[in-house]
Motif scaffolding. Structure first.
Motif, PDB file in Angstrom:
ATOM      1  N   THR A 178       0.842  -1.185   0.000  1.00 11.30           N
ATOM      2  CA  THR A 178       0.000   0.000   0.000  1.00 11.30           C
ATOM      3  C   THR A 178       0.886   1.247   0.000  1.00 11.30           C
ATOM      4  N   THR A 179       0.350   2.348  -0.501  1.00 14.96           N
ATOM      5  CA  THR A 179       1.130   3.582  -0.515  1.00 14.96           C
ATOM      6  C   THR A 179       1.148   4.192   0.878  1.00 14.96           C
ATOM      7  N   ILE A 180       2.358   4.510   1.347  1.00  9.83           N
ATOM      8  CA  ILE A 180       2.497   5.046   2.693  1.00  9.83           C
ATOM      9  C   ILE A 180       2.796   6.542   2.627  1.00  9.83           C
ATOM     10  N   TYR A 181       1.988   7.314   3.312  1.00  4.63           N
ATOM     11  CA  TYR A 181       2.246   8.753   3.467  1.00  4.63           C
ATOM     12  C   TYR A 181       2.783   9.000   4.873  1.00  4.63           C
ATOM     13  N   TYR A 182       3.221  10.239   5.107  1.00  5.16           N
ATOM     14  CA  TYR A 182       3.796  10.532   6.433  1.00  5.16           C
ATOM     15  C   TYR A 182       2.777  10.304   7.554  1.00  5.16           C
ATOM     16  N   ASP A 183       1.476  10.414   7.232  1.00  4.66           N
ATOM     17  CA  ASP A 183       0.469  10.257   8.290  1.00  4.66           C
ATOM     18  C   ASP A 183      -0.338   8.971   8.175  1.00  4.66           C
ATOM     19  N   THR A 184       0.080   8.071   7.276  1.00  2.42           N
ATOM     20  CA  THR A 184      -0.667   6.820   7.108  1.00  2.42           C
ATOM     21  C   THR A 184      -0.623   5.981   8.373  1.00  2.42           C
ATOM     22  N   GLY A 185       0.506   6.076   9.071  1.00  2.00           N
ATOM     23  CA  GLY A 185       0.721   5.229  10.246  1.00  2.00           C
ATOM     24  C   GLY A 185      -0.394   5.344  11.264  1.00  2.00           C
ATOM     25  N   PHE A 186      -0.919   6.562  11.408  1.00  2.00           N
ATOM     26  CA  PHE A 186      -1.927   6.798  12.434  1.00  2.00           C
ATOM     27  C   PHE A 186      -3.132   5.886  12.240  1.00  2.00           C
ATOM     28  N   LEU A 187      -3.627   5.844  10.981  1.00  2.00           N
ATOM     29  CA  LEU A 187      -4.810   5.047  10.699  1.00  2.00           C
ATOM     30  C   LEU A 187      -4.521   3.554  10.886  1.00  2.00           C
ATOM     31  N   ILE A 188      -3.342   3.138  10.418  1.00  2.61           N
ATOM     32  CA  ILE A 188      -2.964   1.730  10.585  1.00  2.61           C
ATOM     33  C   ILE A 188      -2.859   1.391  12.073  1.00  2.61           C
ATOM     34  N   GLY A 189      -2.223   2.304  12.799  1.00  2.87           N
ATOM     35  CA  GLY A 189      -2.074   2.099  14.238  1.00  2.87           C
ATOM     36  C   GLY A 189      -3.417   2.042  14.941  1.00  2.87           C
ATOM     37  N   LEU A 190      -4.341   2.911  14.517  1.00  8.42           N
ATOM     38  CA  LEU A 190      -5.672   2.936  15.145  1.00  8.42           C
ATOM     39  C   LEU A 190      -6.400   1.621  14.931  1.00  8.42           C
ATOM     40  N   LYS A 191      -6.215   1.052  13.735  1.00  7.69           N
ATOM     41  CA  LYS A 191      -6.892  -0.228  13.480  1.00  7.69           C
ATOM     42  C   LYS A 191      -6.273  -1.324  14.326  1.00  7.69           C
ATOM     43  N   GLY A 192      -4.958  -1.254  14.504  1.00  4.00           N
ATOM     44  CA  GLY A 192      -4.324  -2.164  15.451  1.00  4.00           C
ATOM     45  C   GLY A 192      -4.908  -1.968  16.838  1.00  4.00           C
ATOM     46  N   PHE A 193      -5.212  -0.701  17.146  1.00  7.07           N
ATOM     47  CA  PHE A 193      -5.768  -0.369  18.449  1.00  7.07           C
ATOM     48  C   PHE A 193      -7.161  -0.970  18.622  1.00  7.07           C
ATOM     49  N   VAL A 194      -7.975  -0.907  17.558  1.00  7.73           N
ATOM     50  CA  VAL A 194      -9.302  -1.538  17.616  1.00  7.73           C
ATOM     51  C   VAL A 194      -9.150  -3.020  17.945  1.00  7.73           C
ATOM     52  N   ALA A 195      -8.166  -3.651  17.276  1.00  2.00           N
ATOM     53  CA  ALA A 195      -7.931  -5.074  17.527  1.00  2.00           C
ATOM     54  C   ALA A 195      -7.508  -5.289  18.976  1.00  2.00           C
ATOM     55  N   ALA A 196      -6.639  -4.392  19.479  1.00  7.32           N
ATOM     56  CA  ALA A 196      -6.176  -4.521  20.864  1.00  7.32           C
ATOM     57  C   ALA A 196      -7.331  -4.367  21.840  1.00  7.32           C
ATOM     58  N   ILE A 197      -8.263  -3.469  21.508  1.00  9.95           N
ATOM     59  CA  ILE A 197      -9.444  -3.264  22.360  1.00  9.95           C
ATOM     60  C   ILE A 197     -10.284  -4.532  22.398  1.00  9.95           C
ATOM     61  N   ILE A 198     -10.399  -5.190  21.230  1.00 10.22           N
ATOM     62  CA  ILE A 198     -11.148  -6.444  21.198  1.00 10.22           C
ATOM     63  C   ILE A 198     -10.524  -7.432  22.173  1.00 10.22           C
ATOM     64  N   GLY A 199      -9.200  -7.372  22.284  1.00 11.06           N
ATOM     65  CA  GLY A 199      -8.510  -8.226  23.252  1.00 11.06           C
ATOM     66  C   GLY A 199      -8.531  -7.650  24.657  1.00 11.06           C
ATOM     67  N   GLY A 200      -9.285  -6.568  24.868  1.00 10.63           N
ATOM     68  CA  GLY A 200      -9.378  -5.973  26.191  1.00 10.63           C
ATOM     69  C   GLY A 200      -8.068  -5.369  26.666  1.00 10.63           C
ATOM     70  N   LEU A 201      -7.171  -5.034  25.763  1.00  5.46           N
ATOM     71  CA  LEU A 201      -5.839  -4.504  26.068  1.00  5.46           C
ATOM     72  C   LEU A 201      -5.070  -5.447  26.993  1.00  5.46           C
ATOM     73  N   ALA A 202      -5.449  -6.702  27.007  1.00  5.95           N
ATOM     74  CA  ALA A 202      -4.779  -7.610  27.930  1.00  5.95           C
ATOM     75  C   ALA A 202      -4.495  -8.965  27.302  1.00  5.95           C
ATOM     76  N   SER A 203      -5.396  -9.448  26.450  1.00  6.41           N
ATOM     77  CA  SER A 203      -5.235 -10.799  25.933  1.00  6.41           C
ATOM     78  C   SER A 203      -4.597 -10.776  24.551  1.00  6.41           C
ATOM     79  N   TYR A 204      -3.464 -11.463  24.423  1.00  7.88           N
ATOM     80  CA  TYR A 204      -2.786 -11.490  23.133  1.00  7.88           C
ATOM     81  C   TYR A 204      -3.541 -12.297  22.078  1.00  7.88           C
ATOM     82  N   PRO A 205      -4.001 -13.519  22.389  1.00  9.22           N
ATOM     83  CA  PRO A 205      -4.706 -14.292  21.347  1.00  9.22           C
ATOM     84  C   PRO A 205      -5.982 -13.585  20.876  1.00  9.22           C
ATOM     85  N   LEU A 206      -6.727 -12.996  21.811  1.00 10.17           N
ATOM     86  CA  LEU A 206      -7.943 -12.284  21.418  1.00 10.17           C
ATOM     87  C   LEU A 206      -7.606 -11.082  20.541  1.00 10.17           C
TER      88      LEU A 206
END
Lengths: 345, 252
Positions: free
Chosen positions: A268-296
């Protein structure tokens, strides 16, 4: 939609999902050990990708100057403290890691042409520049306020994110870049076409997750990090310094971020601010894991990846909305089922 | 004055304040090589505060000399690496990790400095606490109060400390378990480790200790050889009096 398209979308979803999984793991790790909600995680993705692109363009990536700057700052703060305590051995190690190492990297650019290096070497150089920024940033931004409440840490985290995005614009400009694929190979599996790059992304992510699993399950340093996450005071009384734990965690987070950036840059094309959106989606995933469970969190990441990919087909204008809306039912579910986690005193 | 030629721990004029409230004022404590020294006193006298300050968890004024090395402001990592081990009142176990991993982490500072004899030490700890060996794979959070205390002491012993500091090891434990814990403390004497024991159960503590300090409202009110304090009328009245009969049976 026919099967062909569904398979394509599924492949896409799994590829980006693998990246989100890595970022989610990093976010969970950083939060568990240091209580920092690490918003700038995505900036490491962008810096990793853009540093590599800059290297391949035959330029000296500006992140190198950031590394030098952070190094000087850390060396000044920690070096002075070591001098005051008269700790010569510590002074040598501080100067070595924070001054000599960035200078050696700079000398490498002076002496050779990174643009002409083989790609694997370029990737290693890009990681060598971006990854040490993690512990340095921990030292400068979070170590002085390590005992502060989560909210203060979050505010600093947001400030850091804004600063790094600004620096990204300054360093790399507003244009996006895409790096060449690691391999042009195409594999046919029945009617499914799999690109070499997709295999690289999924394979490397899976490998890294396995390595992290072994690190936390088998090595004493990994166990000590887990222990810090469970009981900070207890770990301290075992002689495991929270400062060291913080730096080690940020080193891992920076490595995971930068490597994700390198992996995804050809997709994918990466811009200087692309990271934020990618990171946020990682964050959504982390929230699904309750910020505690790695497998979740990893499972959540795959869900996010697939959801994003399929919604980009059906309702491409709303794909971000759909992905981030996922957080609402998850939070509702968690608030109904899980017990409330009080902040540590 | 606890007269020993070479104290393992010598605390001089230690003061700790929480804001403007003085929790500890000019405390002076000495622990000799291989000695068991106890600090008794009522709730809120500053016993836990003192231990936390000695190991460096709390900011303090004054001097802490450990192994003859004077520390003006103790640092936890340095003290632990030097052989000081604190078993805190709250045990501070790693609840979601196995007993074995909890013990292993007790040897962390030794492992880091290249002394990798943790397997051997773990066997010694298992000999002392056979119960822990039976449940080595069990999560620490699922243990009973007594087992948790055993694990906390075992974890501290994994670091092969020169000085073991125990903060209220009998707190919240059933009388039988308390007796078991004190039996083990007495047994630890044979290993040569020095012990600084903070207790509210004065009778049991005085029975096992060589020397004792009485801490009251942030300062050392009395001190002396443990058997002298046991016969001291003031100590008997305040700490061994009411309810003492019940504990009397346990101390022996």
């Amino acid at each position: 939609m026919d099967l062909q398209i569904a398979i394509l979308l599924g492949q896409d979803g799994i590829t980006t999902g693998a990246i989100y999984a890595l970022l989610a793991l990093a976010l969970v790790l950083v939060f568990a050990v240091t209580r920092v909600i690490f918003i700038p995680q995505g900036e490491f993705v962008a810096f990793g990708a853009l540093t590599l692109a800059s290297l391949q363009g035959g330029n000296t990536p500006a992140t190198l100057w950031l590394l030098l700057g952070c190094g000087v700052a850390v060396a000044a703060v920690d070096g002075l403290a070591a001098v005051r305590r008269g700790d010569a051995r510590r002074l040598v190690s501080i100067l070595g890691w924070n001054l000599a190492y960035p200078l050696a990297l700079a000398a490498l650019f002076y002496a050779s042409q990174p643009g002409a290096m083989p790609m694997l070497l370029q990737i290693l150089v890009a990681l060598a520049i971006v990854v040490p920024l993690g512990p340095m940033i921990y030292r400068l931004a979070f170590q002085p306020i390590a005992e502060a409440p989560v909210l203060i840490l979050l505010i600093v985290s947001v400030a850091l994110h804004v600063t790094l995005v600004g620096l990204g614009l300054l360093f790399f400009g507003a244009e996006g870049t895409r790096t060449p694929a690691f391999s042009d190979a195409q594999f046919e599996l029945g009617s499914i076409m799999i690109s070499g790059q997709q295999l690289w992304v999924v394979g490397t992510s899976a490998l890294l997750i396995a390595v992290l699993y072994l690190f936390f399950g088998r090595t004493i340093y990994g166990k000590a990090l887990r222990a810090t996450a469970i009981n900070r005071n207890g770990a301290r009384l075992m002689g495991f310094s929270p400062v060291f734990a913080g730096k080690l965690t940020f080193l891992l987070a920076a490595f995971i971020g930068a490597l994700s950036g390198v992996l995804i840059a050809p997709v994918t094309t990466i811009y200087y601010d692309t990271g934020f959106l990618i990171g946020l989606k990682g964050f959504v995933a982390a929230i699904i894991g309750g910020l505690a469970s790695y497998p979740l969190a990893a499972a959540g990441a795959l869900t996010v990846g697939l959801l994003e990919s399929f919604s980009s087909f059906w309702a491409s204008a709303y794909k971000e909305v759909i992905v981030f809306t996922l957080i609402i039912p998850v939070l509702l579910w968690q608030s109904l089922t899980s017990h409330h986690i009080d902040e540590e005193e | 004055m606890n007269t020993i030629a070479q104290p393992v721990l010598e605390v001089r004029d230690l003061c700790v304040a929480y804001g403007k409230v003085e929790a500890l004022t000019n405390a002076n404590i000495r622990v000799g090589e291989g000695q068991i020294v106890t600090v008794i006193g009522p709730n809120g006298a500053g016993k836990t505060t003192m231990l936390s300050a000695i190991v460096g968890l709390l900011e303090s004024k004054g001097q802490v000399a450990f192994n003859g090395r004077v520390e003006v402001s103790p640092d936890v990592e340095r003290m632990v690496a030097g052989g000081m081990s604190l078993v805190p009142e709250k045990r501070e176990l790693f609840g979601e990790m196995s007993i074995e991993d909890n013990l292993l982490l007790g040897a962390f500072h030794r492992y880091r400095t290249g002394k990798r004899d943790h397997a051997e030490t773990m066997n010694e700890v298992f000999e002392l606490f056979p119960r822990l060996k039976e449940r080595r794979a069990q999560q620490a959070g699922t243990l009973s109060g007594g087992e948790r205390q055993m694990l906390a002491v075992g974890r501290a012993l994994m670091g092969k400390p020169r000085l073991l500091m125990l903060d209220e090891p009998s707190l919240g434990l059933a009388p039988l378990i308390t007796r078991e814990i004190f039996r083990i403390i007495a047994e630890l004497r044979k290993t040569g480790v020095s012990i600084l024991l903070v207790e509210q159960n004065a009778r049991a503590a005085l029975a096992v200790a060589d020397y004792a300090y009485v801490l009251e409202t942030g300062g050392v009110a009395m001190e002396g050889p443990a058997h002298d304090l046991r016969d001291d009328p003031r100590v008997i009245e305040t700490y061994l009096g009411l309810g003492g009969k019940h504990q009397d049976m346990l101390a022996t």
